[in-house]
Enzyme design. Structure first.
Site, mmCIF file in Angstrom:
data_model
loop_
_atom_site.group_PDB
_atom_site.id
_atom_site.type_symbol
_atom_site.label_atom_id
_atom_site.label_comp_id
_atom_site.label_asym_id
_atom_site.label_seq_id
_atom_site.Cartn_x
_atom_site.Cartn_y
_atom_site.Cartn_z
ATOM 1 C CG HIS A 188 -0.201 -0.032 2.533
ATOM 2 N ND1 HIS A 188 0.267 -1.216 3.074
ATOM 3 C CD2 HIS A 188 0.162 0.933 3.409
ATOM 4 C CE1 HIS A 188 0.869 -0.978 4.222
ATOM 5 N NE2 HIS A 188 0.829 0.329 4.462
ATOM 6 C CB CYS A 241 2.309 2.041 9.871
ATOM 7 S SG CYS A 241 0.856 2.323 8.841
#
Length: 680
Positions: free
Chosen positions: A65, A185
């Site tokens: 991603h 993250c």
């Protein structure tokens, strides 16, 4: 709102053998629907995110991603592999692959949906239903939550599970161990929410534990209630980027790990924080062994790695001051000549002449000097910040200012920043009464650490470091002949060895530090460093132009951009080529960099600007010979690259990169997106 996943974005028979090929296959579906505008550019962003941390998860899941400017709207593509694809998960290959694409400015509503998917992936029923799906449309609907799954999955997938409904099940509030956690993250799309879900689920299943998570992701950042934090018995940080407002959690038992640990080892983390609490361990800003800035959240780095991160933290914050100040000073000299330094500040204030170039040149010069005055304090302050978070800023800046006062210079700033950070970390290890915890980071730590740092800098180490700095300056000024050439060779090799990595940054920091108190020797060093750093990308651009058949199609395209990157002194422009063929590109780059560094020193080229490439040529001493040095190194590297590549056995379809070089192509575009801004 267009659906983020449709049947056209589902491949139930994904045949790719590598994660790069899988990402390309799914991304091509996005391109076909107009969701992605530039396939290679988007894959470069995906690969750059993958390079930061593998996206494979236990349970057969891969979630590549990224956020990318090449994405027109948030999109999700799903592929199911019969053979499995290695995404770096500890338990083996992944058979369920989700490619998540978010625009650089995606709105919170879309990112919330993507975050919900991340939470669903922690549900075994949901994964089982996807493995059993036989129709692409049904799989897309299942992921969207539009229709029930063959097993009771939709009830879990549609409403994002929250911990609040089950908290009342705790039987005895007085005996409940309360934990607050933060997950984050780099992209804030997937791992952030998967770690939160894993921790919340484990907390619900653990007797006498109440766990609340703050997700610092792209879909929003809602702070935990201060009362909840105050009542917590322990803290878990599962993060790969710095935790925002970390001081809120000061003074509590803390476990500090990477975000993947929150996904894979939630029960172990809960046990660790309970054990720390039982031993009475408290910290000021999480585990003292972790680095709050620039680290991945793991505390397993060796001391050498931590030291490099701390120093690079200071350098990264210092460089903008150097760039702005150095360019302003250089422009002042270019416009008004070196005599502008003789213009008094008071004269400038009292009688500024709007039509005089001397007045404008003096204005630029003194503005640049003002920016330069912050160089050493900022360096020291942010080294301490990298070690101890915000409490390290005050003593760090104090140490840097004292270094300037005592003429300890750049070296004094380095040492002072490390001392300030170490002092703050030592204070943070001291257990303090709860009533004092609120004022520790605001009053107590800055006060005590500044006193200690001031004593050490003024009384103990200031004078020796100042003497060392003076000796280094005298040595640079005395360089001539063979000694100067040898230094030029060494700096050239360092600049081209890792193309923007630690050695490159060390050489650059050494040169920039000399600009704090510029001398003829330090200006020669700055010139040699910038010249050598321009060589690798320029050489790759030249090599792809003269012998394009030796390079893949993507490399030839990267070669066009490398002209601009090299001319702008962005060494990272050569990383795509080095990543694809390091054994040929890196030695060739080092050879050319050494030649350029040596020639720059031989020609006595000087440079007052810390950056700019060919755009600051008018500010370079002996500019024409300086350009000759760059051209010579570029030709050497290009020639060696072509020679070394010609010696290898070429595949039959050299000009068809898709067949033999497909995986390498995806990697070649990995680094520039992440690494290019590092030096600037």
């Amino acid at each position: 709102m267009t659906e983020m996943i449709t049947a056209d974005l589902v491949d139930l028979d994904l045949s790719a053998g590598t994660k790069e090929a899988a990402a390309r296959s799914l991304a091509e579906r996005m391109v076909a629907l107009g969701r992605v505008t530039d396939l290679d550019g988007f894959l470069a962003d995906v690969a750059a995110r993958e390079a930061q941390m593998p996206t494979g998860l236990d349970g057969g899941i891969g979630i590549p991603h990224c956020r990318s400017e090449h994405v027109t709207e948030p999109t999700l593509a799903f592929g199911r592999s019969a053979e499995g694809i290695d995404f770096g998960a500890p338990d083996g290959p992944a058979d369920l692959i989700f490619l998540i694409a978010a625009p650089a400015g995606a709105d919170d509503a879309h990112l919330t949906i993507l975050s919900s998917l991340a939470r669903q992936l922690m549900d075994e029923d949901f994964k089982a239903a996807l493995r059993a799906a036989t129709d692409a449309g049904a799989a897309a609907a299942l992921i969207r939550g539009d229709e029930p799954a063959p097993e009771p999955v939709a009830a879990e997938a549609a409403p994002a599970p929250e911990p609040e409904p089950v908290e009342p099940e705790q039987p005895a509030a007085a005996e409940t161990f309360k934990i607050v956690a933060v997950t984050s993250c780099p992209t804030g799309i997937a791992h952030t929410y998967m770690a939160a879900e894993s921790l919340e689920n484990t907390g619900r299943d653990t007797e006498d534990v109440e766990l609340v998570v703050e997700t610092q992701g792209s879909s929003g950042f809602t702070r935990l209630d201060p009362a909840v934090i105050a009542a917590a018995d322990g803290v878990i940080f599962a993060h790969d980027v710095p935790v925002r407002e970390k001081e809120r959690f000061a003074g509590k038992p803390t476990v500090d790990v990477g975000v993947k640990a929150g996904i894979n080892r939630p029960a172990e983390l809960i046990s660790q924080v309970r054990a720390k609490a039982s031993r009475g361990e408290t910290t000021g800003h999480a585990d003292p062994s972790s680095t709050p800035v620039d680290n991945s959240g793991e505390s397993t780095d060796g001391y050498g790695t931590k030291l490099r991160k701390w120093l690079m933290s200071g350098v990264s914050y210092m460089v903008p001051f150097v760039a702005a100040g150095g360019l302003l000073i250089a422009l002042g000299f270019a416009i008004g000549g070196y005599e502008v330094a003789d213009v008094k500040v008071q004269t400038l204030l009292n009688s500024f002449d709007w039509g005089s170039t001397t007045s404008w040149a003096a204005l630029l010069f003194y503005t640049g000097q003002a920016a330069f005055a912050f160089l050493v304090p900022v360096l020291a302050g942010y080294i301490a910040y990298g070690m101890a978070d915000r409490p390290g800023l005050v003593p760090g800046f104090v140490a840097g200012s004292i270094a300037v006062t005592t003429n300890a210079g750049f070296l004094g700033g380095l040492v002072g920043g490390l001392i300030a950070g170490a002092v703050v970390m030592a204070i943070q290890r001291v257990n303090v009464p709860a009533v004092l915890r609120g004022i520790m980071p605001v009053v107590v730590i800055p006060l005590l650490s500044s006193i200690v740092v001031g004593f050490l800098m003024f009384v103990v180490i200031g004078k020796p470091i100042a003497s060392l700095q003076s000796a280094l300056t005298d040595w640079l000024n005395s360089l001539s002949g063979a000694n100067a050439i040898v230094l030029g060779v060494i700096l050239g090799l360092m600049m081209c060895f890792d193309l923007g990595g630690p050695l490159n940054k060390c050489a650059y920091a050494f040169a920039v530090g000399g600009l704090a108190n510029p001398t003829d020797g330090s200006l020669k060093v700055m010139a040699a460093v910038m010249a050598a750093g321009m060589v690798p990308p320029l050489a790759m651009a030249l090599a792809t132009t003269v012998r394009g058949k030796l390079f893949t199609r993507t490399e030839r395209e990267n070669g066009k951009a490398a002209w601009v990157l090299g001319a702008s002194f962005i060494t990272e422009g050569a990383i795509p080529f080095a990543a694809a063929d390091p054994l040929r590109v890196i030695p060739a780059s080092m050879a050319g960099g050494a030649v350029t560094g040596a020639l720059s020193m031989t020609f006595d080229a000087t440079l007052r600007a810390p950056h700019g490439g060919i755009f600051v040529v008018p500010l370079i001493g002996n500019a024409w010979l300086y350009l000759v040095a760059i051209a010579a190194g570029t030709c050497v590297t290009a020639a060696l690259t072509v020679l070394l590549k010609s010696l290898r056995k070429q595949p039959a379809a050299t000009g068809q990169p898709e067949s033999a070089h497909a995986p390498s192509q995806t990697v070649t575009a990995v680094e520039p997106a992440a690494a290019q801004p590092a030096k600037v």
